[in-house]
Design a protein around this motif. Structure first.
Motif, mmCIF file in Angstrom:
data_model
loop_
_atom_site.group_PDB
_atom_site.id
_atom_site.type_symbol
_atom_site.label_atom_id
_atom_site.label_comp_id
_atom_site.label_asym_id
_atom_site.label_seq_id
_atom_site.Cartn_x
_atom_site.Cartn_y
_atom_site.Cartn_z
ATOM 1 N N MET A 16 0.822 -1.217 0.000
ATOM 2 C CA MET A 16 0.000 0.000 0.000
ATOM 3 C C MET A 16 0.850 1.258 0.000
ATOM 4 O O MET A 16 0.546 2.226 -0.699
ATOM 5 N N GLU A 17 1.938 1.248 0.779
ATOM 6 C CA GLU A 17 2.802 2.433 0.822
ATOM 7 C C GLU A 17 3.480 2.645 -0.536
ATOM 8 O O GLU A 17 3.577 3.773 -1.024
ATOM 9 N N ASN A 18 3.930 1.548 -1.168
ATOM 10 C CA ASN A 18 4.550 1.654 -2.494
ATOM 11 C C ASN A 18 3.554 2.176 -3.534
ATOM 12 O O ASN A 18 3.898 2.988 -4.391
ATOM 13 N N ALA A 19 2.308 1.688 -3.437
ATOM 14 C CA ALA A 19 1.259 2.155 -4.360
ATOM 15 C C ALA A 19 0.988 3.637 -4.138
ATOM 16 O O ALA A 19 0.824 4.402 -5.099
ATOM 17 N N LEU A 20 0.949 4.054 -2.891
ATOM 18 C CA LEU A 20 0.743 5.469 -2.546
ATOM 19 C C LEU A 20 1.826 6.339 -3.195
ATOM 20 O O LEU A 20 1.529 7.341 -3.845
ATOM 21 N N LEU A 21 3.085 5.943 -3.037
ATOM 22 C CA LEU A 21 4.197 6.712 -3.591
ATOM 23 C C LEU A 21 4.128 6.765 -5.113
ATOM 24 O O LEU A 21 4.373 7.806 -5.719
ATOM 25 N N SER A 22 3.781 5.642 -5.726
ATOM 26 C CA SER A 22 3.682 5.573 -7.177
ATOM 27 C C SER A 22 2.591 6.509 -7.700
ATOM 28 O O SER A 22 2.790 7.242 -8.666
ATOM 29 N N ILE A 23 1.429 6.505 -7.034
ATOM 30 C CA ILE A 23 0.321 7.377 -7.460
ATOM 31 C C ILE A 23 0.689 8.848 -7.288
ATOM 32 O O ILE A 23 0.458 9.663 -8.179
ATOM 33 N N LEU A 24 1.278 9.185 -6.149
ATOM 34 C CA LEU A 24 1.663 10.578 -5.909
ATOM 35 C C LEU A 24 2.676 11.050 -6.949
ATOM 36 O O LEU A 24 2.613 12.183 -7.431
ATOM 37 N N GLU A 25 3.602 10.173 -7.302
ATOM 38 C CA GLU A 25 4.647 10.531 -8.256
ATOM 39 C C GLU A 25 4.096 10.701 -9.673
ATOM 40 O O GLU A 25 4.447 11.637 -10.385
ATOM 41 N N LYS A 26 3.192 9.782 -10.079
ATOM 42 C CA LYS A 26 2.714 9.784 -11.467
ATOM 43 C C LYS A 26 1.455 10.610 -11.694
ATOM 44 O O LYS A 26 1.276 11.214 -12.740
ATOM 45 N N GLU A 27 0.558 10.618 -10.707
ATOM 46 C CA GLU A 27 -0.736 11.285 -10.910
ATOM 47 C C GLU A 27 -0.956 12.471 -9.985
ATOM 48 O O GLU A 27 -1.894 13.237 -10.166
ATOM 49 N N GLY A 31 -5.018 11.935 -8.020
ATOM 50 C CA GLY A 31 -5.205 10.534 -8.398
ATOM 51 C C GLY A 31 -5.295 9.589 -7.217
ATOM 52 O O GLY A 31 -5.459 8.380 -7.385
ATOM 53 N N LEU A 32 -5.196 10.150 -6.012
ATOM 54 C CA LEU A 32 -5.135 9.307 -4.819
ATOM 55 C C LEU A 32 -6.522 9.030 -4.247
ATOM 56 O O LEU A 32 -7.127 9.883 -3.610
ATOM 57 N N THR A 33 -7.025 7.832 -4.496
ATOM 58 C CA THR A 33 -8.289 7.361 -3.917
ATOM 59 C C THR A 33 -8.049 5.948 -3.406
ATOM 60 O O THR A 33 -7.083 5.283 -3.831
ATOM 61 N N VAL A 34 -8.899 5.485 -2.515
ATOM 62 C CA VAL A 34 -8.765 4.126 -1.993
ATOM 63 C C VAL A 34 -8.879 3.123 -3.137
ATOM 64 O O VAL A 34 -8.101 2.160 -3.227
ATOM 65 N N LYS A 35 -9.837 3.355 -4.040
ATOM 66 C CA LYS A 35 -10.038 2.442 -5.181
ATOM 67 C C LYS A 35 -8.774 2.357 -6.038
ATOM 68 O O LYS A 35 -8.289 1.270 -6.363
ATOM 69 N N ASN A 36 -8.235 3.514 -6.403
ATOM 70 C CA ASN A 36 -7.037 3.579 -7.218
ATOM 71 C C ASN A 36 -5.857 2.909 -6.515
ATOM 72 O O ASN A 36 -5.085 2.158 -7.124
ATOM 73 N N LEU A 37 -5.708 3.185 -5.221
ATOM 74 C CA LEU A 37 -4.607 2.634 -4.453
ATOM 75 C C LEU A 37 -4.703 1.110 -4.365
ATOM 76 O O LEU A 37 -3.701 0.409 -4.540
ATOM 77 N N CYS A 38 -5.902 0.590 -4.119
ATOM 78 C CA CYS A 38 -6.085 -0.864 -4.012
ATOM 79 C C CYS A 38 -5.767 -1.555 -5.338
ATOM 80 O O CYS A 38 -5.142 -2.615 -5.358
ATOM 81 N N GLU A 39 -6.192 -0.952 -6.425
ATOM 82 C CA GLU A 39 -5.898 -1.524 -7.751
ATOM 83 C C GLU A 39 -4.395 -1.554 -7.990
ATOM 84 O O GLU A 39 -3.841 -2.550 -8.450
#
Length: 197
Positions: A16-27, A31-39
């Motif tokens: 989850m933390e890696n997904a969070l960092l990836s979303i913040l960096e790219k989007e 772009g940060l939502t629970v749905k997006n993060l879980c995917e």
């Protein structure tokens, strides 16, 4: 059995933390939502809510925020005002800005002007209001003094949060040591502190 459960918890949180960092960096923050993060993490929403109350709780629990809080602790105003180098920055403030500079891509996304109001409020508390709580004293018999302290904390907290946000919005045009020196000077000369310390 307990060890394998612990490993699963660590693995889920890392994903989850890696997904969070990836979303913040790219989007960015939008772009940060629970749905997006879980995917992105490859987990289901149930797993997310097993570990965190919401997306803001996840952000607060990241190593980046915890690391910042360990250097950005509540300020001892007397120590700051009595710091012998009157032209220099108070060392804990310098450390905090150096830390944010080191992890700038993460913090820049969080301090974005379009960040959700709830995230701004939480950040405002963590890097603003919380730092001045040492101004609070036992003033149960002095209502006016207590009220004045609350306003002084709000004033200083807002100012500090605004400086940090502006620093990121201007792409950290000033080195961390210089912005720390500036903030130290602002705090040291804040008129509201003459009433409190």
């Amino acid at each position: 059995m307990e060890n394998s459960t612990d490993m699963r918890i660590i693995r889920s949180r890392t994903l989850m933390e890696n997904a969070l960092l990836s979303i913040l960096e790219k989007e960015g923050i939008k772009g940060l939502t629970v749905k997006n993060l879980c995917e992105k993490a490859g987990i289901n929403r149930g797993t997310f809510y097993l570990h965190y109350k919401d997306i803001f709780h996840l952000i607060e629990e990241t190593a980046f925020i915890q690391g910042l809080l360990s250097v950005f602790e509540p300020v001892n105003i007397q120590e700051l005002k009595n710091y012998p180098d009157h032209e220099g920055a108070f060392p804990p403030i310098t450390k905090a800005f150096q830390y944010m500079q080191k992890h700038a891509s993460f913090f820049k996304a969080l301090f974005h002007s379009r960040a959700p109001a709830e995230l701004r409020e939480r950040l405002h508390y963590l890097v603003g209001t919380r730092l001045y709580e040492n101004l609070k004293r036992d003033q149960s018999d002095k209502n006016y003094e207590s009220l004045f302290t609350d306003y002084a904390i709000a004033y200083l907290g807002n100012a500090q949060f605004g400086i940090i946000q502006h620093w990121f919005m201007t792409d950290r045009a000033i080195p961390p040591e210089d912005i720390a020196r500036m903030l130290t000077k602002y705090i040291r000369n804040a008129p509201c502190l003459d009433h409190n310390v």
